[in-house]
Motif scaffolding. Structure first.
Motif, PDB file in Angstrom:
ATOM      1  N   PHE A  22     -37.227 -56.459  -1.645  1.00  0.00           N
ATOM      2  CA  PHE A  22     -36.817 -57.636  -0.870  1.00  0.00           C
ATOM      3  C   PHE A  22     -35.302 -57.795  -0.929  1.00  0.00           C
ATOM      4  CE2 PHE A  22     -35.861 -62.168  -0.429  1.00  0.00           C
ATOM      5  CZ  PHE A  22     -36.472 -62.437   0.789  1.00  0.00           C
ATOM      6  N   ASN A  23     -34.723 -57.594  -2.092  1.00  0.00           N
ATOM      7  CA  ASN A  23     -33.266 -57.693  -2.250  1.00  0.00           C
ATOM      8  C   ASN A  23     -32.544 -56.647  -1.396  1.00  0.00           C
ATOM      9  OD1 ASN A  23     -32.210 -59.626  -4.612  1.00  0.00           O
ATOM     10  ND2 ASN A  23     -34.294 -58.964  -5.062  1.00  0.00           N
ATOM     11  N   ASP A  24     -33.057 -55.438  -1.373  1.00  0.00           N
ATOM     12  CA  ASP A  24     -32.470 -54.377  -0.549  1.00  0.00           C
ATOM     13  C   ASP A  24     -32.548 -54.743   0.935  1.00  0.00           C
ATOM     14  OD1 ASP A  24     -32.026 -52.994  -2.899  1.00  0.00           O
ATOM     15  OD2 ASP A  24     -33.713 -51.610  -2.618  1.00  0.00           O
ATOM     16  N   TRP A  25     -33.714 -55.223   1.348  1.00  0.00           N
ATOM     17  CA  TRP A  25     -33.913 -55.646   2.743  1.00  0.00           C
ATOM     18  C   TRP A  25     -32.932 -56.760   3.093  1.00  0.00           C
ATOM     19  CZ3 TRP A  25     -35.551 -60.606   4.107  1.00  0.00           C
ATOM     20  CH2 TRP A  25     -35.812 -60.780   5.457  1.00  0.00           C
ATOM     21  N   LEU A  26     -32.761 -57.706   2.189  1.00  0.00           N
ATOM     22  CA  LEU A  26     -31.868 -58.838   2.441  1.00  0.00           C
ATOM     23  C   LEU A  26     -30.429 -58.370   2.651  1.00  0.00           C
ATOM     24  CD1 LEU A  26     -31.778 -61.898   2.716  1.00  0.00           C
ATOM     25  CD2 LEU A  26     -31.229 -62.002   0.287  1.00  0.00           C
ATOM     26  N   GLY A  27     -30.003 -57.366   1.899  1.00  0.00           N
ATOM     27  CA  GLY A  27     -28.661 -56.823   2.083  1.00  0.00           C
ATOM     28  C   GLY A  27     -28.445 -56.315   3.501  1.00  0.00           C
ATOM     29  N   LYS A  28     -29.450 -55.662   4.059  1.00  0.00           N
ATOM     30  CA  LYS A  28     -29.356 -55.175   5.440  1.00  0.00           C
ATOM     31  C   LYS A  28     -29.329 -56.336   6.427  1.00  0.00           C
ATOM     32  CE  LYS A  28     -31.780 -50.954   4.247  1.00  0.00           C
ATOM     33  NZ  LYS A  28     -33.069 -50.273   4.270  1.00  0.00           N
ATOM     34  N   ILE A  29     -30.118 -57.356   6.157  1.00  0.00           N
ATOM     35  CA  ILE A  29     -30.169 -58.530   7.035  1.00  0.00           C
ATOM     36  C   ILE A  29     -28.828 -59.262   7.012  1.00  0.00           C
ATOM     37  CG2 ILE A  29     -31.278 -60.790   7.368  1.00  0.00           C
ATOM     38  CD1 ILE A  29     -32.900 -58.207   8.183  1.00  0.00           C
ATOM     39  N   GLU A  30     -28.192 -59.324   5.868  1.00  0.00           N
ATOM     40  CA  GLU A  30     -26.890 -59.994   5.778  1.00  0.00           C
ATOM     41  C   GLU A  30     -25.871 -59.330   6.694  1.00  0.00           C
ATOM     42  OE1 GLU A  30     -25.338 -61.030   1.938  1.00  0.00           O
ATOM     43  OE2 GLU A  30     -27.342 -61.452   1.186  1.00  0.00           O
ATOM     44  N   ASN A  31     -25.922 -58.017   6.818  1.00  0.00           N
ATOM     45  CA  ASN A  31     -25.019 -57.324   7.741  1.00  0.00           C
ATOM     46  C   ASN A  31     -25.287 -57.758   9.180  1.00  0.00           C
ATOM     47  OD1 ASN A  31     -23.770 -55.890   5.677  1.00  0.00           O
ATOM     48  ND2 ASN A  31     -25.215 -54.196   5.837  1.00  0.00           N
ATOM     49  N   GLN A  32     -26.551 -57.893   9.534  1.00  0.00           N
ATOM     50  CA  GLN A  32     -26.909 -58.361  10.878  1.00  0.00           C
ATOM     51  C   GLN A  32     -26.455 -59.805  11.091  1.00  0.00           C
ATOM     52  OE1 GLN A  32     -31.103 -57.807  11.633  1.00  0.00           O
ATOM     53  NE2 GLN A  32     -31.061 -55.699  10.900  1.00  0.00           N
ATOM     54  N   LEU A  33     -26.625 -60.627  10.075  1.00  0.00           N
ATOM     55  CA  LEU A  33     -26.227 -62.036  10.180  1.00  0.00           C
ATOM     56  C   LEU A  33     -24.726 -62.170  10.383  1.00  0.00           C
ATOM     57  CD1 LEU A  33     -28.443 -63.656   7.398  1.00  0.00           C
ATOM     58  CD2 LEU A  33     -28.672 -63.937   9.878  1.00  0.00           C
ATOM     59  N   ALA A  34     -23.968 -61.306   9.767  1.00  0.00           N
ATOM     60  CA  ALA A  34     -22.509 -61.368   9.917  1.00  0.00           C
ATOM     61  C   ALA A  34     -22.093 -61.058  11.348  1.00  0.00           C
ATOM     62  CB  ALA A  34     -21.844 -60.393   8.950  1.00  0.00           C
ATOM     63  N   GLU A  35     -22.852 -60.207  12.020  1.00  0.00           N
ATOM     64  CA  GLU A  35     -22.510 -59.805  13.386  1.00  0.00           C
ATOM     65  C   GLU A  35     -23.017 -60.782  14.446  1.00  0.00           C
ATOM     66  OE1 GLU A  35     -20.567 -57.208  14.349  1.00  0.00           O
ATOM     67  OE2 GLU A  35     -20.175 -56.895  12.224  1.00  0.00           O
TER      68      GLU A  35
END
Length: 109
Positions: A22-35
Protein backbone atom coordinates in the motif's frame (compact mmCIF):
# COMPACT_ATOMS: atom_id res chain seq x y z
CA UNK A 1 1.01 23.64 -12.63
CA UNK A 2 2.66 21.19 -10.25
CA UNK A 3 1.10 20.71 -6.83
CA UNK A 4 3.02 19.96 -3.67
CA UNK A 5 1.73 16.90 -1.79
CA UNK A 6 1.59 17.00 2.01
CA UNK A 7 0.57 14.46 4.66
CA UNK A 8 -1.25 15.23 7.88
CA UNK A 9 0.36 13.85 11.06
CA UNK A 10 -2.61 11.54 11.51
CA UNK A 11 -2.21 10.26 7.96
CA UNK A 12 1.47 9.42 8.54
CA UNK A 13 0.66 7.74 11.84
CA UNK A 14 -2.01 5.56 10.19
CA UNK A 15 0.16 4.85 7.14
CA UNK A 16 2.66 2.96 9.32
CA UNK A 17 -0.06 0.37 10.04
CA UNK A 18 -0.63 -0.50 6.38
CA UNK A 19 1.27 -3.07 4.27
CA UNK A 20 4.38 -2.13 2.31
CA UNK A 21 2.48 -2.75 -0.94
CA UNK A 22 0.00 0.00 0.00
CA UNK A 23 2.86 2.38 0.83
CA UNK A 24 4.53 1.67 -2.52
CA UNK A 25 1.23 2.24 -4.35
CA UNK A 26 0.71 5.50 -2.47
CA UNK A 27 4.11 6.77 -3.63
CA UNK A 28 3.02 6.32 -7.24
CA UNK A 29 -0.31 8.03 -6.56
CA UNK A 30 1.46 11.01 -5.00
CA UNK A 31 3.28 11.57 -8.29
CA UNK A 32 -0.08 11.62 -10.09
CA UNK A 33 -1.54 13.97 -7.49
CA UNK A 34 1.31 16.41 -8.00
CA UNK A 35 0.54 16.58 -11.72
CA UNK A 36 -3.27 16.51 -11.97
CA UNK A 37 -5.02 16.03 -8.62
CA UNK A 38 -8.52 16.62 -10.01
CA UNK A 39 -8.05 13.69 -12.41
CA UNK A 40 -7.06 11.19 -9.71
CA UNK A 41 -9.51 9.25 -7.58
CA UNK A 42 -13.23 9.67 -7.01
CA UNK A 43 -14.91 12.90 -6.00
CA UNK A 44 -16.69 12.87 -2.64
CA UNK A 45 -19.54 15.41 -2.65
CA UNK A 46 -17.30 18.29 -3.82
CA UNK A 47 -14.50 18.45 -6.45
CA UNK A 48 -11.77 19.28 -3.91
CA UNK A 49 -12.38 16.25 -1.63
CA UNK A 50 -11.47 12.92 -3.17
CA UNK A 51 -10.54 9.33 -2.40
CA UNK A 52 -8.31 6.89 -4.21
CA UNK A 53 -8.94 3.17 -3.73
CA UNK A 54 -6.42 0.35 -3.60
CA UNK A 55 -7.83 -3.11 -2.90
CA UNK A 56 -9.91 -2.69 0.27
CA UNK A 57 -8.16 0.52 1.38
CA UNK A 58 -8.92 4.17 0.61
CA UNK A 59 -6.68 7.23 0.86
CA UNK A 60 -8.51 10.56 1.29
CA UNK A 61 -7.19 13.93 0.25
CA UNK A 62 -8.15 17.57 -0.10
CA UNK A 63 -7.09 19.76 -3.01
CA UNK A 64 -6.24 23.42 -2.35
CA UNK A 65 -5.88 24.97 -5.79
CA UNK A 66 -5.11 28.45 -4.41
CA UNK A 67 -2.17 26.98 -2.46
CA UNK A 68 -1.18 24.55 -5.23
CA UNK A 69 -1.28 21.83 -2.59
CA UNK A 70 -2.77 18.39 -2.03
CA UNK A 71 -3.28 17.30 1.57
CA UNK A 72 -3.47 13.57 2.29
CA UNK A 73 -5.52 13.41 5.45
CA UNK A 74 -6.97 9.95 6.13
CA UNK A 75 -6.91 6.25 5.31
CA UNK A 76 -9.70 3.76 5.84
CA UNK A 77 -11.13 0.48 4.70
CA UNK A 78 -14.55 0.14 3.06
CA UNK A 79 -16.23 -0.59 6.40
CA UNK A 80 -15.14 2.77 7.87
CA UNK A 81 -15.55 4.81 4.68
CA UNK A 82 -18.66 6.81 5.63
CA UNK A 83 -17.42 7.50 9.16
CA UNK A 84 -14.12 8.80 7.74
CA UNK A 85 -15.87 11.02 5.17
CA UNK A 86 -18.15 12.50 7.83
CA UNK A 87 -15.19 13.17 10.11
CA UNK A 88 -13.28 14.96 7.34
CA UNK A 89 -16.22 17.29 6.71
CA UNK A 90 -16.41 18.06 10.43
CA UNK A 91 -12.70 18.94 10.51
CA UNK A 92 -12.41 20.93 7.25
CA UNK A 93 -11.49 24.18 9.03
CA UNK A 94 -8.74 22.42 10.98
CA UNK A 95 -7.32 20.87 7.80
CA UNK A 96 -7.31 24.25 6.08
CA UNK A 97 -5.37 25.84 8.94
CA UNK A 98 -2.89 22.94 8.96
CA UNK A 99 -2.22 23.04 5.21
CA UNK A 100 -1.79 26.82 5.19
CA UNK A 101 0.79 26.48 7.96
CA UNK A 102 2.59 23.64 6.15
CA UNK A 103 2.73 25.58 2.89
CA UNK A 104 3.92 28.74 4.65
CA UNK A 105 6.69 26.86 6.47
CA UNK A 106 7.67 24.99 3.30
CA UNK A 107 8.14 28.24 1.37
CA UNK A 108 10.21 29.79 4.14
CA UNK A 109 12.82 27.02 3.95
Amino acid sequence: MVYKVYHSKTFDKELKKYPKEFNDWLGKIENQLAEKPLNVGDQLRVPWFREKKHDKFRAYYLIYEELEAVYLIAISNKKDQQKTINTVFLLLDNFEQEIKELVKNDKSI
